[in-house]
Write an enzyme that holds these catalytic residues in place. Structure first.
Site, PDB file in Angstrom:
ATOM      1  N   HIS A   1       0.857  -1.187   0.000  1.00  0.00           N
ATOM      2  CA  HIS A   1       0.000   0.000   0.000  1.00  0.00           C
ATOM      3  C   HIS A   1       0.889   1.232   0.000  1.00  0.00           C
ATOM      4  CE1 HIS A   1      -3.710  -2.222   0.696  1.00  0.00           C
ATOM      5  NE2 HIS A   1      -3.024  -2.975   1.528  1.00  0.00           N
TER       6      HIS A   1
ATOM      7  N   CYS B   1      -2.130   5.286  -4.463  1.00  0.00           N
ATOM      8  CA  CYS B   1      -2.793   3.980  -4.485  1.00  0.00           C
ATOM      9  C   CYS B   1      -3.942   3.979  -5.485  1.00  0.00           C
ATOM     10  CB  CYS B   1      -3.291   3.624  -3.086  1.00  0.00           C
ATOM     11  SG  CYS B   1      -3.955   1.962  -2.970  1.00  0.00           S
TER      12      CYS B   1
END
Length: 112
Positions: free
Chosen positions: A22, A34
């Site tokens: 992430h 992201c």
């Protein structure tokens, strides 16, 4: 950090790509790195399915933190070229994100 790994054949064709991790460049729901990387990768997978009529072999895990896609071996040359073009376009877009936000996303390529 998002890690993108690309596995290429000896001739340079993309065989597989994976994304893991992430970015954590912003709060949940506001993480632009992201969101951008996800949009680019899923857009490419969907474009390949829609335009080329090819389903990549997809494996997803970790609540969105892992994506692995493999290009099927069996397809005619013209379709394979289209799939490769869309995947190369995806990599250009991911590299553009990495140029600006390299502390949140990396791209590694290897050849077999």
């Amino acid at each position: 950090m998002i890690e993108v790994n690309v596995d290429r054949s000896s001739t340079g064709e993309i065989l597989t790509f994976s994304m893991s991790g992430h970015a954590d460049s912003g709060p949940y729901g506001y993480d632009l790195v992201c969101a951008g990387a996800s949009a680019v990768s899923f857009g490419a997978v969907n474009a390949i399915a829609s335009i080329c009529n090819v389903e990549l072999n997809v494996d997803m895990k970790d609540e969105g933190g892992y994506l692995l896609c493999a290009v099927p071996e069996e397809m005619n040359r013209a379709v394979r070229e289209q799939v490769q073009l869309l995947l190369e376009g995806m990599l250009v877009s991911l590299a553009t994100i990495a140029e600006e936000y390299g502390e949140y996303i990396t791209i590694d390529e290897s050849r077999r």
